[in-house]
Design a protein around this motif. Structure first.
Motif, mmCIF file in Angstrom:
data_model
loop_
_atom_site.group_PDB
_atom_site.id
_atom_site.type_symbol
_atom_site.label_atom_id
_atom_site.label_comp_id
_atom_site.label_asym_id
_atom_site.label_seq_id
_atom_site.Cartn_x
_atom_site.Cartn_y
_atom_site.Cartn_z
ATOM 1 N N TYR A 43 0.625 4.873 -2.975
ATOM 2 C CA TYR A 43 -0.219 6.126 -2.395
ATOM 3 C C TYR A 43 -1.192 5.545 -1.326
ATOM 4 C CZ TYR A 43 0.305 7.481 -7.401
ATOM 5 O OH TYR A 43 0.821 7.500 -8.797
ATOM 6 N N ARG A 59 0.859 -1.119 0.100
ATOM 7 C CA ARG A 59 -0.066 0.018 -0.210
ATOM 8 C C ARG A 59 0.810 1.303 0.008
ATOM 9 N NH1 ARG A 59 -2.509 -2.917 4.034
ATOM 10 N NH2 ARG A 59 -2.062 -1.759 5.600
ATOM 11 N N SER A 79 -2.734 3.196 -1.007
ATOM 12 C CA SER A 79 -3.959 2.541 -1.559
ATOM 13 C C SER A 79 -3.967 0.792 -1.811
ATOM 14 C CB SER A 79 -3.961 3.058 -2.846
ATOM 15 O OG SER A 79 -5.103 2.525 -3.777
ATOM 16 N N ASN A 128 -7.745 5.268 -0.584
ATOM 17 C CA ASN A 128 -6.721 5.521 0.297
ATOM 18 C C ASN A 128 -6.564 5.466 1.602
ATOM 19 O OD1 ASN A 128 -6.720 7.188 -2.584
ATOM 20 N ND2 ASN A 128 -4.526 6.675 -2.266
#
Ligand code: PLP
Length: 374
Positions: free
Chosen positions: A213, A209, A215, A221
């Motif tokens: 970003y 992640r 994410s 996010n």
């Protein structure tokens, strides 16, 4: 002319395969976090005997993201070698923590476990051992120390792909290990590239992640992440080169053995690297030390032999770290190494004839000091 470094023994033979691998990425139309990255991650994890590898943009990010993924941040102290490449320190700073330098063992250039013990404070959160010049740290002692004091361990394995300590590969010991594939490392990309290895599935997930970003799912996010992904083209190139790494490391080991055997009798004038029992170094650099370093370098330059200094200014003397308030003389071993170290050519493809010329030139220097000598 004998260059300090050349890819002549590695790259020409792989040219067609590398270009074909690039063409296959080109045609595959999947340019970010595609199949080549996944494949290299699997292969590199297996090479390191580590459960997970996560490809990232470069070695500095590999270390920074490792520290962040483990929860190291502001208020934490991280023990680092006083004589390392500055990226080891920069990772700690970018994670928001404070680097605490510890002097190396002079023979191996690596963290001294006794020095680490003396530098521990209630704020010490992690150790960052650097397998400098391809020489593995004393990981059994450092891990025992870490366990006893509840510390995290992040290995800096930028220079030691394939090295072993007591039979186990570097990069398989810590909570995380950061690897760089900068072109000149033992395994090098054709640009920037890096990876983290870790035994911990949750940390591996967090790293996936953080590099993307923060994410896990596109456009969602969970945390403030980075953009530091291993490039698909570089991953394809690294997969192609990885199977050759053992033979390239063996070539470095043969060159190191030759230097050690043919320079041993200069002891007293020329200090050679020490290989402790349990260590299988991969000789990213072969670093000798002499008080007449600058003269020796000039002598070799005059004979067309390339050398480099790793590193001329230790991190605590860099303007970048002026804010930590370190003084000249505070880390005398790191400063002595900066003043006396010289790295000799050691690259796969260096011929026995070239090696004999280098050894002969060094022996001549100590036999008859030239006009530049003091
Ligand atoms: C090369 C290197 C790094 C940084 O790697 P990059 O890929 O250049 O960011 C970190 N630590 C050490 C010891 C290195 O030699």
């Amino acid at each position: 002319m004998i260059p300090f470094l050349s890819f002549a023994g590695q790259h020409p033979a792989l040219r067609e395969q590398i270009l074909a691998a690039c063409a296959s990425v080109y045609d595959g139309q999947s340019y970010i976090l595609g199949p080549a990255v996944s494949r290299f991650e699997e292969q590199y994890a297996a090479f390191c005997e580590a459960p997970y590898a996560i490809g990232v943009g470069n070695g500095l990010d590999a270390l920074t993201l490792s520290l962040r993924a483990l929860g190291v941040g502001p208020g934490d102290e991280v023990i680092v070698p006083s004589n390392t490449y500055i990226a080891s320190w920069l990772a700690v700073t970018h994670a928001g923590a404070t680097p605490v330098p510890v002097e190396p063992e002079p023979g191996t250039f690596n963290l001294d476990p006794a020095g680490v013990r003396a530098a521990l404070t209630p704020r010490t959160r992690a150790l960052l051992p650097v397998h400098l010049f391809g020489q593995p740290c004393r990981m059994d002692e450092l891990l025992t120390l870490a366990r006893r004091h509840d510390l995290l361990v992040v290995e800096d394995n930028a220079q030691a792909h394939g090295a072993r300590w007591q039979g186990r590969p570097t990069g398989s010991f810590g909570h995380c290990a950061g690897h760089s594939f900068y072109p000149t490392k033992n395994l090098g990309a054709l640009g920037d590239a890096g990876a983290v290895t870790t035994p911990d599935a949750a940390v591996a997930d967090r790293l996936r992640r953080l590099r993307n970003y923060g994410s896990a799912q596109k456009y969602h996010n969970g945390e403030v992440g980075w953009n530091s992904r291993l490039d698909e083209l570089q991953a394809a190139i690294l997969s192609l080169k990885l199977p050759f790494l053992p033979e390239w490391n063996a070539a470095r080991q043969r060159i190191a053995a030759h230097y050690l055997a043919h320079l041993a009798d200069l002891a007293g004038e020329l200090t050679l690297p020490v290989v402790p029992a349990g260590a299988e170094p991969v000789w990213h650099q072969f670093v000798v030390r002499t008080p007449r370093r600058d003269q020796l370098q000039a002598h070799l330059t005059a004979r067309g032999i390339g050398t480099l200094i790793h590193y001329p200014v230790p991190p605590h003397r860099q303007p970048a770290y002026a804010h930590l308030g370190f003084q000249a003389g505070q880390f005398p071993l790191a400063e002595a190494m900066a003043a006396t170290s010289l790295s000799l050519p050691i690259w796969p493809g260096l011929t026995p004839e070239q090696l004999a010329i280098i050894v002969g030139a060094i022996r001549d220097f100590f036999r008859e000091p030239g006009p530049g000598a003091t």
